[in-house]
Design an enzyme around this catalytic site. Sequence first.
Site, short mmCIF file in Angstrom:
data_model
loop_
_atom_site.label_atom_id
_atom_site.label_comp_id
_atom_site.label_asym_id
_atom_site.label_seq_id
_atom_site.Cartn_x
_atom_site.Cartn_y
_atom_site.Cartn_z
N ARG A 72 66.13 44.38 60.69
CA ARG A 72 66.17 44.49 62.16
C ARG A 72 67.31 45.42 62.59
O ARG A 72 67.09 46.55 63.00
CB ARG A 72 66.31 43.09 62.80
CG ARG A 72 66.02 43.07 64.30
CD ARG A 72 67.16 43.54 65.17
NE ARG A 72 68.34 42.69 65.09
CZ ARG A 72 69.49 43.00 65.66
NH1 ARG A 72 69.65 44.13 66.33
NH2 ARG A 72 70.54 42.19 65.53
N ASP A 73 68.53 44.96 62.46
CA ASP A 73 69.69 45.76 62.91
C ASP A 73 69.74 47.08 62.14
O ASP A 73 70.08 48.13 62.69
CB ASP A 73 70.98 44.95 62.66
CG ASP A 73 72.11 45.31 63.61
OD1 ASP A 73 72.17 46.47 64.03
OD2 ASP A 73 72.94 44.43 63.91
N HIS A 93 78.66 37.95 63.50
CA HIS A 93 77.89 39.18 63.20
C HIS A 93 78.84 40.36 63.37
O HIS A 93 79.18 40.74 64.49
CB HIS A 93 76.73 39.22 64.20
CG HIS A 93 75.87 40.44 64.17
ND1 HIS A 93 74.52 40.38 63.88
CD2 HIS A 93 76.13 41.74 64.45
CE1 HIS A 93 74.01 41.60 63.98
NE2 HIS A 93 74.96 42.45 64.33
N HIS A 138 80.21 44.36 62.47
CA HIS A 138 79.94 45.72 62.01
C HIS A 138 81.23 46.26 61.40
O HIS A 138 82.32 45.95 61.87
CB HIS A 138 79.44 46.59 63.16
CG HIS A 138 78.00 46.30 63.51
ND1 HIS A 138 76.98 47.14 63.18
CD2 HIS A 138 77.43 45.22 64.10
CE1 HIS A 138 75.83 46.61 63.57
NE2 HIS A 138 76.07 45.44 64.15
N CYS A 193 73.70 49.63 66.71
CA CYS A 193 72.95 49.56 67.96
C CYS A 193 72.78 50.96 68.53
O CYS A 193 73.76 51.65 68.79
CB CYS A 193 73.69 48.67 68.95
SG CYS A 193 72.89 48.64 70.56
N1 COA Z 1 57.48 44.18 73.74
C1 COA Z 1 56.59 45.20 73.97
N2 COA Z 1 56.62 45.97 75.04
C2 COA Z 1 57.54 45.69 75.96
C3 COA Z 1 58.48 44.66 75.80
C4 COA Z 1 58.42 43.89 74.63
N3 COA Z 1 59.29 42.92 74.40
N4 COA Z 1 59.27 44.65 76.88
C5 COA Z 1 58.87 45.64 77.69
N5 COA Z 1 57.83 46.28 77.13
C6 COA Z 1 57.10 47.42 77.64
C7 COA Z 1 56.53 47.16 79.00
O1 COA Z 1 55.24 46.61 78.87
C8 COA Z 1 56.49 48.55 79.60
O2 COA Z 1 55.42 49.28 79.02
P1 COA Z 1 54.56 50.31 79.88
O3 COA Z 1 55.55 51.36 80.33
O4 COA Z 1 53.56 50.80 78.90
O5 COA Z 1 54.03 49.50 80.99
C9 COA Z 1 57.77 49.17 79.06
O6 COA Z 1 58.05 48.47 77.86
C10 COA Z 1 58.93 49.05 80.02
O7 COA Z 1 59.02 47.70 80.43
P2 COA Z 1 60.15 47.13 81.40
O8 COA Z 1 59.93 45.69 81.61
O9 COA Z 1 60.25 48.05 82.61
O10 COA Z 1 61.40 47.24 80.50
P3 COA Z 1 62.57 48.29 80.51
O11 COA Z 1 62.09 49.68 80.41
O12 COA Z 1 63.49 47.91 81.61
O13 COA Z 1 63.24 47.91 79.12
C11 COA Z 1 63.70 46.27 77.44
C12 COA Z 1 63.82 46.66 78.88
C13 COA Z 1 64.72 45.22 77.13
C14 COA Z 1 62.31 45.75 77.16
C15 COA Z 1 63.92 47.52 76.57
O14 COA Z 1 65.04 48.22 77.04
C16 COA Z 1 64.08 47.20 75.13
O15 COA Z 1 63.19 46.70 74.47
N6 COA Z 1 65.25 47.55 74.57
C17 COA Z 1 65.53 47.34 73.19
C18 COA Z 1 66.96 46.96 73.05
C19 COA Z 1 67.31 46.77 71.61
O16 COA Z 1 66.55 46.36 70.77
N7 COA Z 1 68.57 47.13 71.33
C20 COA Z 1 69.10 47.01 70.03
C21 COA Z 1 69.30 45.60 69.61
S1 COA Z 1 70.67 44.77 70.33
ZN ZN Z 2 74.51 44.35 65.13
#
Ligand code: COA
Ligand code: ZN
Length: 324
Positions: free
Chosen positions: A19-20, A211, A213, A244
């Site tokens: 994952r990370d 956790h 780094h 991240c």
């Molecule tokens: N799984 C699948 N798709 C997802 C989702 C999820 N958990 N959450 C949101 N989406 C999709 C939405 O359906 C939307 O899709 P579309 O544009 O096709 O309609 C799109 O993503 C944007 O959704 P929204 O609710 O507006 O989210 P956002 O753009 O504000 O993003 C997060 C918020 C949290 C979902 C997104 O930033 C994210 O997943 N970030 C990952 C952070 C991460 O993993 N960081 C590292 C680990 S700490």
């Molecule tokens: Zn981490």
Amino acid sequence: MSPWAGAGRRVHIQEVGTRDGFQSEGVFVPTEEKIALVDALSLTGLSKIEVSAFVSPQAIPALRDADEVLRRIRRYPGVVYTALVPNRRGALRALEAGVDELNLVMSASESHNLTNLRMTRAHSFRALAEVAREAQSAGRAFTISLSCSFGCPMEGDVPQADVLDWVARFLDLGASGVTLADTTGMAHPGQVAQLTRAISEGWPAAELSLHFHNTRGMGLANVIAGIDAGATRFDTALGGIGGCPYAPGATGNVCTEEVVHALELMGFATGVDLPRLLVASRRLPRLLGHDTPSQIAKAGCRLDLHPVPPEFDAIQARARARSG
Ligand code: COA
Ligand code: ZN
């Protein structure tokens, strides 16, 4: 019983490399390879494996196959299979894929939460409270990972009182565990000891994980400071990969094989089979297209001996002749 400081005390190692680690890589590791790697890791004695993250595939394309990976890995008794979820959508996907435990995530720092999750912390908390209800009605445990608990790359120090306040709020929601994440390697041993003690004294029944780094080379020192202060669970990543994508300057997690190697030498019982772990770790350069930070994968274990040089007999004979 071991004569060393650990005296056989149990320390749980929780693998987060798939994952990370994979979330921050430029390449997409093929789904079959991810499944094979998790299956290999399952046989090493790890307590928990964070298999993937159910996040937006636009945000983290490297983990877009989380559903399939979770569904197809082989489950080994005694290993808890968890996954990171930032919102309700992710939680529903993870529950559908049969995850054992949900690892909710938000940041202890407002700037990092906005950058990483596109929400204020207050918004994240409201959304995660709903996720907690989903988990509970599905009969599944959930934990919370608080990113930037030891400092934020944009704000600096995060007040300990703020971290403890978020811990309290999630435990009140029914979280079975809390992970304090040092997303960009800002933690230092004194601070780790202080926060660990504050949590184990405040909430002795909560499962605390740390956790770290290794961004500034303090990873292993922090693990040992955490153990001294009573922590027993650590997130680590195979090969020391990780980071991240939304935290400036973030680099790899503490390395699973380095932590296991050091803790076993110190007399702690990790339950992890180091040779098997190393076989898994040595797959990573091929999967990722680059070397990993792991010192143990390169140097071998402390007592992996090397043959003497071919001219050794001659050197010895000359030295003996000289010394009479
Ligand atoms: N799984 C699948 N798709 C997802 C989702 C999820 N958990 N959450 C949101 N989406 C999709 C939405 O359906 C939307 O899709 P579309 O544009 O096709 O309609 C799109 O993503 C944007 O959704 P929204 O609710 O507006 O989210 P956002 O753009 O504000 O993003 C997060 C918020 C949290 C979902 C997104 O930033 C994210 O997943 N970030 C990952 C952070 C991460 O993993 N960081 C590292 C680990 S700490
Ligand atoms: Zn981490």
